[in-house]
Design a protein around this motif. Structure first.
Motif, PDB file in Angstrom:
ATOM      1  N   GLY A  11      23.655  -4.433  -1.244  1.00 37.30           N
ATOM      2  CA  GLY A  11      24.646  -4.782  -0.224  1.00 37.30           C
ATOM      3  C   GLY A  11      25.243  -3.606   0.512  1.00 37.30           C
ATOM      4  N   ARG A  12      24.897  -2.401   0.124  1.00 40.91           N
ATOM      5  CA  ARG A  12      25.537  -1.228   0.726  1.00 40.91           C
ATOM      6  C   ARG A  12      25.108  -0.966   2.173  1.00 40.91           C
ATOM      7  N   TRP A  36      24.441  -9.640  -1.439  1.00 41.76           N
ATOM      8  CA  TRP A  36      25.276  -9.392  -2.610  1.00 41.76           C
ATOM      9  C   TRP A  36      24.422  -9.273  -3.867  1.00 41.76           C
ATOM     10  N   ASP A  37      24.993  -8.646  -4.863  1.00 43.36           N
ATOM     11  CA  ASP A  37      24.276  -8.354  -6.095  1.00 43.36           C
ATOM     12  C   ASP A  37      25.018  -8.915  -7.293  1.00 43.36           C
ATOM     13  N   SER A  87      32.195   2.754  -7.640  1.00 38.83           N
ATOM     14  CA  SER A  87      32.154   1.339  -7.275  1.00 38.83           C
ATOM     15  C   SER A  87      30.866   0.657  -7.707  1.00 38.83           C
ATOM     16  N   GLU A  88      31.015  -0.615  -8.005  1.00 40.40           N
ATOM     17  CA  GLU A  88      29.888  -1.486  -8.301  1.00 40.40           C
ATOM     18  C   GLU A  88      29.165  -1.796  -6.989  1.00 40.40           C
ATOM     19  N   THR A  89      27.985  -2.377  -7.105  1.00 39.85           N
ATOM     20  CA  THR A  89      27.320  -2.939  -5.936  1.00 39.85           C
ATOM     21  C   THR A  89      28.197  -4.069  -5.408  1.00 39.85           C
ATOM     22  N   LEU A  90      27.959  -4.485  -4.173  1.00 43.05           N
ATOM     23  CA  LEU A  90      28.802  -5.527  -3.580  1.00 43.05           C
ATOM     24  C   LEU A  90      28.485  -6.892  -4.191  1.00 43.05           C
TER      25      LEU A  90
END
Length: 173
Positions: free
Chosen positions: A88-89, A122-123, A160-163
């Motif tokens: 998602g980045r 999203w992940d 941060s986590e993935t989105l």
């Protein structure tokens, strides 16, 4: 623009391609429409390792997972958590533009999280999943120190986590 890159293991061309793609996405404004073609192979062809992970370290982990028999979902779970463009980045980089995805799947079941490691999707996976997969294939203790450092920082909440599903970034995707 043509950005040749490598597959199945990323190379310097893959990093240059990823930097160019992110740069184009970041230049988009709120009134822009960004079209993104998502296809199989892009996990390697568009590669931007999360610092301090190097291209060499990411190649080593990817190659080890491939040789160990990891499936595409497992491979991409680890890739996403070592990336500045996957999980998602890329959608985040393009925000606040509207993003339209054109997806060509090479993944059984057409899982949008797995196709190209989901750069605009999203992940549902986590750093804990990435660590579990590396341990499953007895690669955790063999992984480069920078890979372990990034995953541990993610587990501790220092990066941060993935989105994730529901993130406001995806309202215009």
């Amino acid at each position: 623009i043509c950005l040749p890159a490598a597959h199945p293991l990323p190379d310097e061309r893959s990093v240059r391609a990823a930097k160019r793609v992110v740069s184009l996405a970041q230049a988009a404004g709120p009134k822009d429409l960004v079209f993104v073609l998502i296809s199989g192979g892009a996990s390697a062809q568009v590669c931007l390792p999360r610092r301090p992970v190097t291209l060499a370290a990411k190649r080593r982990v990817t190659d080890a997972l491939l040789r160990a028999g990891a499936d595409i979902a497992e491979l991409n779970t680890v890739r996403k958590h070592l990336s500045e463009i996957k999980g998602g980045r890329l959608a985040e980089a393009a925000c606040p533009a509207t993003v339209v995805n054109l997806v060509v799947s090479d993944v059984v079941g057409n899982d949008l999280e797995s196709i190209a490691s989901g750069p605009t999707y999203w992940d549902s996976t986590t750093y804990a999943d990435a660590r579990r997969i590396l341990k499953k294939y007895s690669l955790w203790t063999k992984a480069p120190a920078t890979v372990i450092r990034v995953i541990e920082a993610g587990l501790a909440g220092r990066i941060s986590e993935t989105l994730k599903k529901g993130d406001p970034i995806f309202r215009k995707v």
